[in-house]
Enzyme design. Sequence first.
Site, PDB file in Angstrom:
ATOM      1  N   HIS A  95       0.789  -1.233   0.000  1.00 31.73           N
ATOM      2  CA  HIS A  95       0.000   0.000   0.000  1.00 31.73           C
ATOM      3  C   HIS A  95       0.825   1.289   0.000  1.00 31.73           C
ATOM      4  O   HIS A  95       0.320   2.355  -0.344  1.00 31.73           O
ATOM      5  CB  HIS A  95      -0.936  -0.003   1.214  1.00 31.73           C
ATOM      6  CG  HIS A  95      -2.217   0.723   1.000  1.00 31.73           C
ATOM      7  ND1 HIS A  95      -2.321   1.820   0.175  1.00 31.73           N
ATOM      8  CD2 HIS A  95      -3.448   0.520   1.496  1.00 31.73           C
ATOM      9  CE1 HIS A  95      -3.573   2.256   0.187  1.00 31.73           C
ATOM     10  NE2 HIS A  95      -4.278   1.484   0.968  1.00 31.73           N
ATOM     11  N   TYR A 147     -14.527   5.905   8.473  1.00 30.48           N
ATOM     12  CA  TYR A 147     -13.550   6.371   7.484  1.00 30.48           C
ATOM     13  C   TYR A 147     -14.031   5.963   6.106  1.00 30.48           C
ATOM     14  O   TYR A 147     -14.327   4.810   5.860  1.00 30.48           O
ATOM     15  CB  TYR A 147     -12.222   5.672   7.781  1.00 30.48           C
ATOM     16  CG  TYR A 147     -11.017   6.073   6.957  1.00 30.48           C
ATOM     17  CD1 TYR A 147      -9.974   6.767   7.556  1.00 30.48           C
ATOM     18  CD2 TYR A 147     -10.887   5.719   5.620  1.00 30.48           C
ATOM     19  CE1 TYR A 147      -8.838   7.110   6.826  1.00 30.48           C
ATOM     20  CE2 TYR A 147      -9.757   6.065   4.891  1.00 30.48           C
ATOM     21  CZ  TYR A 147      -8.742   6.758   5.500  1.00 30.48           C
ATOM     22  OH  TYR A 147      -7.609   7.096   4.792  1.00 30.48           O
ATOM     23  N   THR A 171      -5.059  10.487  -0.904  1.00 35.91           N
ATOM     24  CA  THR A 171      -6.426  10.304  -0.414  1.00 35.91           C
ATOM     25  C   THR A 171      -6.773  11.348   0.637  1.00 35.91           C
ATOM     26  O   THR A 171      -5.901  12.025   1.169  1.00 35.91           O
ATOM     27  CB  THR A 171      -6.583   8.922   0.245  1.00 35.91           C
ATOM     28  OG1 THR A 171      -5.593   8.809   1.265  1.00 35.91           O
ATOM     29  CG2 THR A 171      -6.447   7.814  -0.757  1.00 35.91           C
TER      30      THR A 171
END
Length: 659
Positions: free
Chosen positions: A352, A460, A473
């Site tokens: 990630h 979230y 993001t």
Amino acid sequence: GGGLPVHRALLSYHGWIFESHGKMSTSTKLWLSLVKMFSGRRPLLYSFQASLPRLPVPSVDDTIQRYLESVRPLLDTKQYNQMEILANDFKESKAAQLQRYLILKSWWATNYVSDWWEEYIYLRSRSPIMVNSNFYIMDLLYMTPTHRQAARAGNVVHAMLQYRRKLERGEHAPLRALGTVPMCSTQMERMFNTTRIPGIETDIVQHLTDRKHLLVYHKGRFFQVWLYTGGRHLLPSELETQFQRILNDTSEPQPGELKLAALTAGSRVPWARARIKYFGQGVNKASLDAIESAAFFLTLDDEPQGYDPAKTRSLDSYAKSLLHGKCYDRWFDKSFNLISYPNGKMGINAEHSWADAPIVGHMWEYVLATDCFHLGYTEEGHCKGDVNKGLPCPSRLQWQIPKSYLSAKQIADDVDFHGCLFTEFGKGLIKKCRTSPDAFIQLALQLAQFRDQGVFCLTYESSMTRMFRDGRTETVRSCTSEAEAFVRAMEDAGATKAQRLALFRKAADKHQNMYRLAMTGSGIDRHLFCLYIVSKYLGVDSPFLKKVLSEPWKLSTSQTPQQQLNLVDINKFPKYVGAGGGFGPVADDGYGVSYIIVGENLITFHISCKFSCPDTVRAQHKSYTSVFMLHLSQLSDLRSVFHSLSLSLYLPLCYCLTV
Ligand SMILES: *[C@@H]1O[C@H](CO)[C@@H](O)[C@H](O)[C@H]1NC(C)=O
Ligand SMILES: *[C@@H]1O[C@H](CO)[C@@H](O)[C@H](O)[C@H]1NC(C)=O
């Protein structure tokens, strides 16, 4: 396009995003045609980078006001008042100093968030990346274009090489919001040839440019496969031969080789230490180099996976296989692992730190469409093209491993997954009701969470900030007071449908607005995160920021976007739909929910949680299996909530269709 300053000025305008769909103002239309004009006719992937605006730093007052509003539904009056005092105290004492540094940073850095985000959220984290950080993406849901493992891997790897070449030449069309407004492509640069290297205090991302081989894992052995012959990429049929040779190879793993990759699944510090101690020289160093410098990593698994309507939980075991496998059969540090199953299904596990899911998703959409619609297979399911037996065989890596390492199995066994296909209705109906599908699903999730746990929780939802240079993001805090009011009305038998619908509309509008604020640089969380990092650098202690940063996200959600709708005509090929992807729960006692909205009538959910959840109800159950059962029922509750939600919302939705 030319005229950079003009173009940048054009792209700095984000007012269009706040206009409701179908009601575009004349000035926005004019602006869009200007953007188009300055874009040129066939722009390259990176053409717009220099014209993208910089992410602005919001004012502290705005952020704090939005923050307080976002925690209102989660706190009682006393707690809220305390929070208000903390926040105001911060605003009056330390905020100005920290903000000054941030504004300074925003002048010299291309993005005031992204480098810190990568470093502090991903690379400095010392906990295992398997389950906690890596995510997965599934194959096509219903279709498997061939059931031959080596052939499917041959086409898919070849399509990836095509994608990689187009990437380095910048030939992919730039990604756009609203079909016109370009988005940042920086994250795509490190898709291939990339590995995360463990360190004692922090990991680093290593990206190399000259990578001509692939690393393949099969039954405990590591093979190196060259991707080029005579200056060109191997053809799909040649790759198929190479993979079939590996599948045919029955040699045994060397001592310690079988579970070697478990090192990448565990905590980062032990892995960093072992890497220094055992992999610094000799054959071990050479072999590790071969893995870390490979274009990417392919695992040829030996158990079939995939969605099978006849088997309950087939999607769940597929998800778990992609997310963690056996813990030692994926190299979690590689930018991504391609995973291939004996029934021809495939999937991806992605690290990630280097990028967010839409980036990998973009490549995967391209690869699946190329595989099915351009490369294709022979009638027997082999790759098309001649078989070339003259290629040198894949070579095995050599190891001298002193002892085998503990596998990270505990972490993997702790994850419960539930995949569910929602087919009663989808985007088609939701849009007819003039509601944003994303807001609709987020409200459904709030209702599901409340029915499941009896409380609201900090939620979230990830959104993109890629209309800004190097943007990644931003968080949308989707548990709002408006959502709470809607959920309470749904749970209140006395509330009328009209009341529920009115509250639904209000909550959906609120959500839309928050989402748009997040996309245009006026979110809450990245700003507070950066203020916190500055406070750490300056040694300034802020109880407010500490509190904000330590609040757990018990419900963590994300939509997998569909980006290249031009690749596959879903109306013509309704079976060629993707199954989306997912990730592990962010909080130990929370849920992770990922969803993908495909075509008009399908929403696929990927729900995860931990069996070891320290929830009071669950903690009463001592034996593993009873906790397991309980969790299962919790998950199917969540699923049934979706179903009952669809029923209870269906009527008001139909009602609003007819008015
Ligand atoms: C990866 O390595 C290949 C092969 O050497 C090279 O051509 C390419 O530029 C690299 N790709 C990226 C995205 O760095
Ligand atoms: C793999 O094994 C099968 C069965 O023994 C054989 O027919 C085939 O030619 C082998 N394939 C390769 C590429 O070696």
